[in-house]
Design a protein around this motif. Structure first.
Motif, PDB file in Angstrom:
ATOM      1  N   GLY A   8     -78.210 -62.259  81.709  1.00  0.00           N
ATOM      2  CA  GLY A   8     -77.348 -61.863  80.594  1.00  0.00           C
ATOM      3  C   GLY A   8     -78.215 -61.310  79.477  1.00  0.00           C
ATOM      4  O   GLY A   8     -79.440 -61.243  79.618  1.00  0.00           O
ATOM      5  N   HIS A   9     -77.597 -60.908  78.372  1.00  0.00           N
ATOM      6  CA  HIS A   9     -78.421 -60.444  77.257  1.00  0.00           C
ATOM      7  C   HIS A   9     -77.936 -61.014  75.926  1.00  0.00           C
ATOM      8  O   HIS A   9     -76.730 -61.144  75.700  1.00  0.00           O
ATOM      9  CB  HIS A   9     -78.518 -58.922  77.206  1.00  0.00           C
ATOM     10  N   TYR A  10     -78.923 -61.361  75.077  1.00  0.00           N
ATOM     11  CA  TYR A  10     -78.599 -61.927  73.761  1.00  0.00           C
ATOM     12  C   TYR A  10     -78.688 -60.867  72.673  1.00  0.00           C
ATOM     13  O   TYR A  10     -78.393 -61.135  71.517  1.00  0.00           O
ATOM     14  CB  TYR A  10     -79.517 -63.120  73.447  1.00  0.00           C
ATOM     15  N   VAL A  46     -77.514 -57.343  70.754  1.00  0.00           N
ATOM     16  CA  VAL A  46     -76.213 -56.715  70.528  1.00  0.00           C
ATOM     17  C   VAL A  46     -76.385 -55.294  69.988  1.00  0.00           C
ATOM     18  O   VAL A  46     -77.469 -54.913  69.534  1.00  0.00           O
ATOM     19  CB  VAL A  46     -75.340 -57.530  69.539  1.00  0.00           C
ATOM     20  N   GLN A  47     -75.299 -54.555  70.024  1.00  0.00           N
ATOM     21  CA  GLN A  47     -75.272 -53.205  69.474  1.00  0.00           C
ATOM     22  C   GLN A  47     -75.235 -53.279  67.943  1.00  0.00           C
ATOM     23  O   GLN A  47     -74.747 -54.263  67.386  1.00  0.00           O
ATOM     24  CB  GLN A  47     -73.994 -52.500  69.948  1.00  0.00           C
ATOM     25  N   PRO A  48     -75.689 -52.233  67.268  1.00  0.00           N
ATOM     26  CA  PRO A  48     -75.544 -52.197  65.812  1.00  0.00           C
ATOM     27  C   PRO A  48     -74.062 -52.319  65.441  1.00  0.00           C
ATOM     28  O   PRO A  48     -73.212 -51.864  66.202  1.00  0.00           O
ATOM     29  CB  PRO A  48     -76.076 -50.813  65.433  1.00  0.00           C
ATOM     30  N   CYS A  60     -68.165 -60.628  72.936  1.00  0.00           N
ATOM     31  CA  CYS A  60     -67.881 -60.345  74.347  1.00  0.00           C
ATOM     32  C   CYS A  60     -69.126 -59.804  75.047  1.00  0.00           C
ATOM     33  O   CYS A  60     -69.428 -60.165  76.180  1.00  0.00           O
ATOM     34  CB  CYS A  60     -66.727 -59.346  74.431  1.00  0.00           C
ATOM     35  N   ASP A  61     -69.848 -58.913  74.366  1.00  0.00           N
ATOM     36  CA  ASP A  61     -71.002 -58.191  74.941  1.00  0.00           C
ATOM     37  C   ASP A  61     -72.258 -58.553  74.201  1.00  0.00           C
ATOM     38  O   ASP A  61     -72.610 -57.929  73.222  1.00  0.00           O
ATOM     39  CB  ASP A  61     -70.700 -56.686  74.867  1.00  0.00           C
ATOM     40  N   ASP A  62     -73.074 -59.517  74.644  1.00  0.00           N
ATOM     41  CA  ASP A  62     -72.799 -60.323  75.828  1.00  0.00           C
ATOM     42  C   ASP A  62     -73.041 -61.785  75.481  1.00  0.00           C
ATOM     43  O   ASP A  62     -73.098 -62.626  76.358  1.00  0.00           O
ATOM     44  CB  ASP A  62     -73.712 -59.821  76.964  1.00  0.00           C
ATOM     45  N   GLU A  96     -83.119 -56.778  75.387  1.00  0.00           N
ATOM     46  CA  GLU A  96     -83.244 -55.322  75.255  1.00  0.00           C
ATOM     47  C   GLU A  96     -82.240 -54.556  76.107  1.00  0.00           C
ATOM     48  O   GLU A  96     -82.449 -53.380  76.390  1.00  0.00           O
ATOM     49  CB  GLU A  96     -84.670 -54.882  75.627  1.00  0.00           C
ATOM     50  N   GLU A  97     -81.174 -55.226  76.512  1.00  0.00           N
ATOM     51  CA  GLU A  97     -80.208 -54.542  77.387  1.00  0.00           C
ATOM     52  C   GLU A  97     -79.583 -53.351  76.687  1.00  0.00           C
ATOM     53  O   GLU A  97     -79.422 -52.285  77.277  1.00  0.00           O
ATOM     54  CB  GLU A  97     -79.110 -55.524  77.835  1.00  0.00           C
ATOM     55  N   GLU A  98     -79.257 -53.530  75.427  1.00  0.00           N
ATOM     56  CA  GLU A  98     -78.564 -52.453  74.705  1.00  0.00           C
ATOM     57  C   GLU A  98     -79.476 -51.281  74.353  1.00  0.00           C
ATOM     58  O   GLU A  98     -79.013 -50.279  73.827  1.00  0.00           O
ATOM     59  CB  GLU A  98     -77.899 -53.006  73.430  1.00  0.00           C
ATOM     60  N   VAL A  99     -80.766 -51.414  74.623  1.00  0.00           N
ATOM     61  CA  VAL A  99     -81.675 -50.300  74.368  1.00  0.00           C
ATOM     62  C   VAL A  99     -82.411 -49.884  75.648  1.00  0.00           C
ATOM     63  O   VAL A  99     -83.481 -49.296  75.596  1.00  0.00           O
ATOM     64  CB  VAL A  99     -82.688 -50.616  73.234  1.00  0.00           C
ATOM     65  N   ILE A 114     -65.923 -53.662  72.588  1.00  0.00           N
ATOM     66  CA  ILE A 114     -67.378 -53.815  72.626  1.00  0.00           C
ATOM     67  C   ILE A 114     -67.999 -52.509  72.133  1.00  0.00           C
ATOM     68  O   ILE A 114     -67.446 -51.430  72.345  1.00  0.00           O
ATOM     69  CB  ILE A 114     -67.911 -54.211  74.034  1.00  0.00           C
ATOM     70  N   HIS A 115     -69.098 -52.617  71.443  1.00  0.00           N
ATOM     71  CA  HIS A 115     -69.826 -51.499  70.806  1.00  0.00           C
ATOM     72  C   HIS A 115     -69.034 -50.888  69.639  1.00  0.00           C
ATOM     73  O   HIS A 115     -69.497 -49.931  69.029  1.00  0.00           O
ATOM     74  CB  HIS A 115     -70.171 -50.359  71.801  1.00  0.00           C
ATOM     75  N   SER A 116     -67.849 -51.376  69.361  1.00  0.00           N
ATOM     76  CA  SER A 116     -67.011 -50.806  68.302  1.00  0.00           C
ATOM     77  C   SER A 116     -66.837 -51.821  67.178  1.00  0.00           C
ATOM     78  O   SER A 116     -67.188 -52.990  67.328  1.00  0.00           O
ATOM     79  CB  SER A 116     -65.619 -50.471  68.857  1.00  0.00           C
TER      80      SER A 116
HETATM   81 MN    MN Z   1     -73.319 -53.264  75.643  1.00  0.00          MN
END
Ligand code: MN
Ligand code: BES
Ligand code: MN
Length: 464
Positions: free
Chosen positions: A85-87, A89-91, A124-126, A157-160, A431-433
């Motif tokens: 999983g990833h800790y 998040v998106q901006p 939610c993500d994630d 670093e999932e979101e990047v 998510i991302h929004s």
């Molecule tokens: Mn994402």
């Protein structure tokens, strides 16, 4: 699993309070200003794994953000599940569109979440979905009902683009050895229609720069005689799709796998209402590649989208300027068997070729990722199916999704293990929004379902 489920019911409120604490840490991986918070989130996850009873918990350094590892080896002869999983998040931007601050989680009701949803970036993500695994694990250990070995690898670093995870996996193949990888970072069709993700799209992401004159010019003095990079870039971008919304880059579709009629028919049987879809998004009509349904367009077909475009004067009022440069960020979602590097190459060559002599074009590739399709005739898929059927009271539907988790293909190559994509979000969770949220129903359903996955998976592996 009786005791485990009772434990979950008893500790519900605490699980939520803990998740809230994690959500309060703004672990935005894209922005270096949040480096300290990213590390705090890693430490938080490590601590919660320790408290849950995991051994060998470690915050592993990488060239980028740390990866949190932890494990419980109950018996080397039993199967091992690796949870990913990833800790990060998106901006949160655009900030002004949030109805409550992104890093101050609150419960609010919404149309699709009448029992309430957690509103926060990462709910939610994630973070929310990864945390379900920590709590399910805690419940099983505390109840003495963990039927297999478990390893955790929660990255930052999932979101990047997960740029350091490949190196980490290659350097730690023994430590990470497992029979299957379990991931909750996708969605279900609806809360009364469970589904299991059996495909993800790949990604090719590029940034383009179009350069005209060597400096910004007066648009009256020079306008009409000198190429305007923004005008040119807009034209170049619009030429990338034809009247039927097919991508015009030569060779782009060469490796796209054709999906058979029966599979397409089945895919379109999934509950989906275009009216509701349009209403939710506030659009009067959908738009996409001719000859495909909306469900197909977001799963089995590749796309090209501009993610951002800028240049010239964008401040208050009017400034008459013919800018020197124009920029855009462009993503292409890929499907089997497109190769991200090859697509990036095709894009670059094409974009250079279509540039008029009045401008110079530079294309810079960003991260990419391979598409994945997972089989359904495996013990892991069947275990996820049975687990969801048990807790939702309804058989889940296999579904290919449009998003990307680039690391899934790499896991298979480096660790030799397949992934099960058992996510619990909804596509409408934003998510991302702004106003990202995660249903309380979904959070708890996830925690209840995961132990059954372990149970059925271990059972099936034993029978083999
Ligand atoms: Mn994402
Ligand atoms: N969890 C998402 C991917 C996702 C979302 C898959 C919904 C299926 C359904 C993941 O965190 C994500 O956002 N991935 C990025 C790719 C990455 C390289 C930035 C994406 O899909 O844009
Ligand atoms: Mn994610």
């Amino acid at each position: 699993m009786q005791k485990t489920q009772a434990y979950i019911a008893q500790h519900k409120q605490r699980f939520l309070d803990e998740l809230f604490d994690l959500l309060r840490i703004p672990s935005v991986s894209a922005d270096p200003a949040y480096k300290g918070d990213v590390r705090k989130a890693a430490e938080f996850v490590a601590d919660s794994l320790r408290k849950a009873g995991a051994d060998a918990v470690e915050v592993c350094e990488t060239a980028g953000n740390p990866i949190v590892y932890g494990e419980k080896i109950t018996d080397p002869d039993k199967p091992t599940v690796l949870v990913y999983g990833h800790y990060d998040v998106q901006p949160p931007d655009p900030m002004d569109l949030w109805t409550s601050p992104p890093f101050e989680p609150v419960i609010k009701k919404s149309e699709l979440h009448p029992d309430g949803a957690i509103f926060a970036r990462g709910s939610c993500d994630d973070k929310g979905q990864a945390y379900m695994h920590v709590k399910a694990f805690e419940a099983m250990l505390a109840s003495n009902e963990l039927p297999c070995n478990v390893k955790f690898m929660i990255e930052g670093e999932e979101e990047v683009g997960s740029s350091n995870l490949g190196t980490f996996c290659r350097a730690n193949t023994d430590k990470l050895s497992c029979d299957v990888i379990l991931i909750s970072d996708t969605s279900i069709i609806a809360n009364d229609t469970p589904s299991i993700t059996v495909g993800l799209r790949g990604l090719s992401y590029v940034e383009v720069e179009v350069v005209g004159p060597n400096r910004d010019l007066h648009s009256g003095v020079y306008g009409g005689a000198v190429a305007n990079p923004i005008n040119i870039l807009s034209r170049m971008i619009s030429s990338l799709q034809d009247e039927e919304n097919r991508i015009t880059i030569p060779g782009f579709y060469d490796d796209v796998a054709t999906v058979g009629d029966s599979e397409r028919a089945k895919m379109n049987e999934a509950p989906f209402d275009e009216g509701t879809y349009k209403k939710d998004l506030g659009i009067a009509a959908v738009r996409g590649e001719t000859g495909y349904t909306t469900l197909e367009r977001v799963s089995i077909r590749p796309t090209l989208d501009v993610n951002g475009i800028w240049g010239g004067y964008t401040g208050e009022g009017a400034k008459t300027v013919l800018p020197s440069k124009a920029h855009a960020k462009i993503s292409m979602r890929l499907v089997p068997h497109q190769d991200p590097d090859k697509v990036t190459q095709l894009f670059t060559e094409h974009f250079q070729r279509i540039a008029p002599p009045s401008v110079k074009v530079r294309v810079t590739p960003h991260h990419g990722g391979e598409p994945v399709v997972t089989p359904t005739d495996t013990p892991e898929y069947q275990a996820a199916h049975k687990a969801m059927e048990k807790t939702f009271g309804k058989a889940p539907i296999p579904k290919r999704e449009g998003g990307s988790i680039p690391i899934v293909a790499l896991f298979e190559q480096v660790l030799g293990a397949k992934s099960v994509l058992m996510g619990f979000g909804l596509d409408s969770d934003a998510i991302h929004s702004p106003n990202e949220h995660y249903g309380l129903f979904n959070f708890y359903k996830g925690i209840e379902t995961i132990p059954y996955f372990y149970h059925y998976y271990s059972q099936m592996k034993e029978e083999r």
